[in-house]
Design a protein around this motif. Structure first.
Motif, mmCIF file in Angstrom:
data_model
loop_
_atom_site.group_PDB
_atom_site.id
_atom_site.type_symbol
_atom_site.label_atom_id
_atom_site.label_comp_id
_atom_site.label_asym_id
_atom_site.label_seq_id
_atom_site.Cartn_x
_atom_site.Cartn_y
_atom_site.Cartn_z
ATOM 1 N N GLU A 262 2.726 -47.880 29.271
ATOM 2 C CA GLU A 262 2.949 -48.345 27.901
ATOM 3 C C GLU A 262 2.582 -47.302 26.840
ATOM 4 O O GLU A 262 3.033 -47.388 25.706
ATOM 5 N N ILE A 263 1.744 -46.335 27.220
ATOM 6 C CA ILE A 263 1.325 -45.317 26.258
ATOM 7 C C ILE A 263 1.898 -43.954 26.590
ATOM 8 O O ILE A 263 1.775 -43.002 25.817
ATOM 9 N N ALA A 264 2.562 -43.841 27.737
ATOM 10 C CA ALA A 264 3.010 -42.538 28.242
ATOM 11 C C ALA A 264 3.952 -41.823 27.284
ATOM 12 O O ALA A 264 3.836 -40.610 27.057
ATOM 13 N N ALA A 265 4.911 -42.529 26.681
ATOM 14 C CA ALA A 265 5.905 -41.888 25.816
ATOM 15 C C ALA A 265 5.257 -41.252 24.584
ATOM 16 O O ALA A 265 5.748 -40.229 24.073
ATOM 17 N N LYS A 266 4.167 -41.837 24.094
ATOM 18 C CA LYS A 266 3.461 -41.286 22.942
ATOM 19 C C LYS A 266 2.463 -40.196 23.364
ATOM 20 O O LYS A 266 2.384 -39.136 22.750
ATOM 21 N N PHE A 267 1.713 -40.497 24.396
ATOM 22 C CA PHE A 267 0.600 -39.624 24.770
ATOM 23 C C PHE A 267 1.039 -38.369 25.519
ATOM 24 O O PHE A 267 0.552 -37.260 25.252
ATOM 25 N N LEU A 268 1.944 -38.535 26.466
ATOM 26 C CA LEU A 268 2.279 -37.440 27.376
ATOM 27 C C LEU A 268 2.827 -36.204 26.670
ATOM 28 O O LEU A 268 2.372 -35.079 26.958
ATOM 29 N N PRO A 269 3.792 -36.308 25.733
ATOM 30 C CA PRO A 269 4.285 -35.088 25.080
ATOM 31 C C PRO A 269 3.195 -34.327 24.335
ATOM 32 O O PRO A 269 3.183 -33.092 24.328
ATOM 33 N N ILE A 270 2.250 -35.064 23.741
ATOM 34 C CA ILE A 270 1.175 -34.424 22.981
ATOM 35 C C ILE A 270 0.235 -33.679 23.916
ATOM 36 O O ILE A 270 -0.076 -32.502 23.723
ATOM 37 N N VAL A 271 -0.241 -34.368 24.968
ATOM 38 C CA VAL A 271 -1.209 -33.739 25.858
ATOM 39 C C VAL A 271 -0.561 -32.638 26.687
ATOM 40 O O VAL A 271 -1.186 -31.608 26.972
ATOM 41 N N ALA A 272 0.697 -32.815 27.076
ATOM 42 C CA ALA A 272 1.386 -31.783 27.863
ATOM 43 C C ALA A 272 1.517 -30.496 27.057
ATOM 44 O O ALA A 272 1.318 -29.394 27.583
ATOM 45 N N ALA A 273 1.857 -30.638 25.774
ATOM 46 C CA ALA A 273 1.977 -29.450 24.922
ATOM 47 C C ALA A 273 0.638 -28.721 24.817
ATOM 48 O O ALA A 273 0.578 -27.483 24.862
ATOM 49 N N LYS A 274 -0.452 -29.483 24.680
ATOM 50 C CA LYS A 274 -1.792 -28.876 24.592
ATOM 51 C C LYS A 274 -2.132 -28.149 25.891
ATOM 52 O O LYS A 274 -2.667 -27.030 25.873
ATOM 53 N N PHE A 275 -1.851 -28.787 27.022
ATOM 54 C CA PHE A 275 -2.138 -28.155 28.307
ATOM 55 C C PHE A 275 -1.317 -26.873 28.476
ATOM 56 O O PHE A 275 -1.833 -25.848 28.934
ATOM 57 N N GLN A 276 -0.058 -26.936 28.117
ATOM 58 C CA GLN A 276 0.810 -25.767 28.293
ATOM 59 C C GLN A 276 0.389 -24.622 27.382
ATOM 60 O O GLN A 276 0.490 -23.451 27.755
ATOM 61 N N GLU A 277 -0.141 -24.944 26.194
ATOM 62 C CA GLU A 277 -0.689 -23.913 25.307
ATOM 63 C C GLU A 277 -1.851 -23.184 25.971
ATOM 64 O O GLU A 277 -2.071 -21.992 25.732
ATOM 65 N N LYS A 278 -2.592 -23.908 26.799
ATOM 66 C CA LYS A 278 -3.764 -23.341 27.477
ATOM 67 C C LYS A 278 -3.413 -22.711 28.818
ATOM 68 O O LYS A 278 -4.296 -22.278 29.558
ATOM 69 N N GLY A 279 -2.118 -22.685 29.154
ATOM 70 C CA GLY A 279 -1.701 -22.043 30.392
ATOM 71 C C GLY A 279 -1.839 -22.890 31.631
ATOM 72 O O GLY A 279 -1.876 -22.370 32.750
ATOM 73 N N VAL A 280 -1.897 -24.213 31.466
ATOM 74 C CA VAL A 280 -2.036 -25.111 32.615
ATOM 75 C C VAL A 280 -0.660 -25.401 33.211
ATOM 76 O O VAL A 280 0.264 -25.791 32.492
ATOM 77 N N GLU A 281 -0.533 -25.228 34.516
ATOM 78 C CA GLU A 281 0.702 -25.593 35.213
ATOM 79 C C GLU A 281 0.677 -27.091 35.492
ATOM 80 O O GLU A 281 -0.262 -27.598 36.113
ATOM 81 N N LEU A 282 1.697 -27.812 35.026
ATOM 82 C CA LEU A 282 1.752 -29.259 35.182
ATOM 83 C C LEU A 282 2.706 -29.641 36.307
ATOM 84 O O LEU A 282 3.783 -29.056 36.453
ATOM 85 N N ARG A 283 2.294 -30.639 37.083
ATOM 86 C CA ARG A 283 3.124 -31.170 38.160
ATOM 87 C C ARG A 283 3.152 -32.691 38.013
ATOM 88 O O ARG A 283 2.095 -33.326 38.012
ATOM 89 N N GLY A 284 4.347 -33.267 37.899
ATOM 90 C CA GLY A 284 4.412 -34.693 37.617
ATOM 91 C C GLY A 284 5.263 -35.483 38.580
ATOM 92 O O GLY A 284 6.118 -34.933 39.284
#
Length: 425
Positions: A262-284
């Motif tokens: 229920e919160i994924a559409a709002k939360f995920l783009p924000i946190v993913a962008a922050k992680f990617q700024e820090k060089g984190v490789e994301l796997r989903g």
């Protein structure tokens, strides 16, 4: 032979066990001063270890643990002095009970004896473990990772030099330097009372399978953060970022992020962008990749401790699904929930089976120093205590002391048996 070393450690530990708190604190301060004097030699030895490790292609997370510069050494020495300020865990009366008039039972804390600690290429562990061992009245036999051999030698040399100026026999702290000595150490059940392995899952299993000595330790640190549907997004992002990138090589860094659908559409783009700024490789998982483009997570990812800038992400349909995932794939180390719903938070904290369960705060707080233990010898994920970060309290046991005045059991048996008073004093 190692047996002779163990015998010396046992003898030194028996004398250490009865020293006063003041004498042990003086020994800890002497070690701190000795380490400060030896700092140039310690840092130089560590540089050589790091140089060789780089040449051997050491993984970045291990390199970060191995490195000990002047700042890191000063921090470790400060932590050593913090241990000296803690209350003495030895000699505390846990129970004082009158069984009958003149027959008094006491349960008193006492040292375990000799610890055998095998740890990864992390030189600061030498300082932490030695301080906790001395403060708790235990001898210790240390074996660090091969990558840190030079650093460990200089550290233990300085520690023993400090102890030589005090009432504590330097033989209370010993260092092993070869892999072969690990096997020999595991066979010394006559002299070693507890083995504490710090390393990979396979190494901990190896230790458990090859010794009759009790083993305390944790294997993998597969930690989770679950972002509930009632989470504060700004707060949850801060917690998620810190839990992963503050020190990704640590065993209390998150490896999986779970997000309520229920919160994924709002939360995920924000946190993913922050992680990617820090060089984190994301796997989903599939639902995650429908919202943000990233590498596909496999079944293996949910079971993997990366100790690196890699994070797996899964969208779940409910709180109960998040709890089920954690209890299935987690390692029982530390797991957290981000939510503003107190009922959801309490359910999570009650039902997640881990040594540490947190609400609205970073998993990186799972640490003996941050808990106020001064330091830790490691983190235990076993069910029996000690559990979680193991500080001084986890390094003592207890004994029952009973004092009478000619009392005999026959007085309290038979048809004319006298009753016990069993009165706590």
């Amino acid at each position: 032979m190692l047996i002779e070393t163990a015998q010396k450690t046992r003898s030194a530990a028996r004398k250490l066990a009865v020293l006063s708190a003041e004498a042990k604190n003086q020994a800890i301060e002497a070690i701190a001063r000795s380490l400060e004097v030896a700092a140039p030699e310690i840092v130089a030895a560590n540089r050589e270890d790091c140089r060789q490790a780089e040449a051997d292609g050491i993984a970045k997370p291990l390199y970060n643990r191995l490195k000990m510069d002047e700042t890191k050494l000063k921090g470790a020495i400060a932590g050593l002095r913090d241990v000296g300020k803690l209350p003495d865990p030895v000699g505390a009366t846990q129970i004082r009970r009158e069984l009958d008039e003149g027959l008094i039972l006491r349960r008193v804390s006492c040292p375990l004896g000799v610890l055998g600690v095998v740890f990864e290429a992390r030189p600061d562990a030498v300082i932490q473990i030695s301080a906790l061992a001395i403060k708790s009245g235990n001898g210790v036999i240390l074996k660090g990772g091969k990558e840190a051999t030079n650093s460990c030698r200089e550290l233990v040399k300085a520690i023993r030099a400090g102890l030589a100026q005090t009432a504590v026999n330097p033989d209370a702290v010993q260092l092993l330097t070869t892999r072969e000595e690990i096997i020999e150490l595991l066979r010394l059940d006559e002299y070693v009372d507890l083995i504490i392995p710090r390393g990979s899952n396979s190494f901990v299993r190896f230790v458990q399978d090859n010794t009759r000595i009790p083993v305390l330790g944790h294997a993998d640190g597969i930690c989770h953060l679950y972002v509930d549907k009632s989470a504060d997004i700004e707060k949850a992002v801060k917690v998620a970022i810190d839990s992963k990138i503050q020190y990704p090589a640590a065993c209390n860094a998150i490896e999986t992020l779970l997000i309520h659908e229920e919160i994924a559409a709002k939360f995920l783009p924000i946190v993913a962008a922050k992680f990617q700024e820090k060089g984190v490789e994301l796997r989903g998982d599939e639902k995650t990749r429908e919202i943000v483009s990233m590498k596909e997570a496999t079944a293996e990812d949910w079971e993997t401790e990366y100790t690196d800038l890699i994070l797996s992400i899964k969208i779940v349909e409910s709180l109960s699904a998040a709890i089920a995932h954690i209890n299935t794939h987690g390692s029982g180390h530390t797991d957290a929930i981000a939510t503003e719903d107190p009922e959801a938070a309490q359910t999570f904290m009650d039902l997640v089976d881990a040594a540490g369960v947190f609400h609205n705060c970073s998993t990186r707080f799972a640490d003996g120093f941050r808990y106020g233990f001064g330091a830790e010898v490691g983190i235990s994920t076993q069910k029996m205590p000690p559990r979680g970060p193991v500080g001084l309290e986890g390094l003592v046991t207890y004994k029952y002391q009973l004092v009478g005045d000619g009392h005999i059991v026959a007085t309290y048996a038979g048809k004319d048996a006298k009753p016990f008073t069993h009165r706590d004093l």
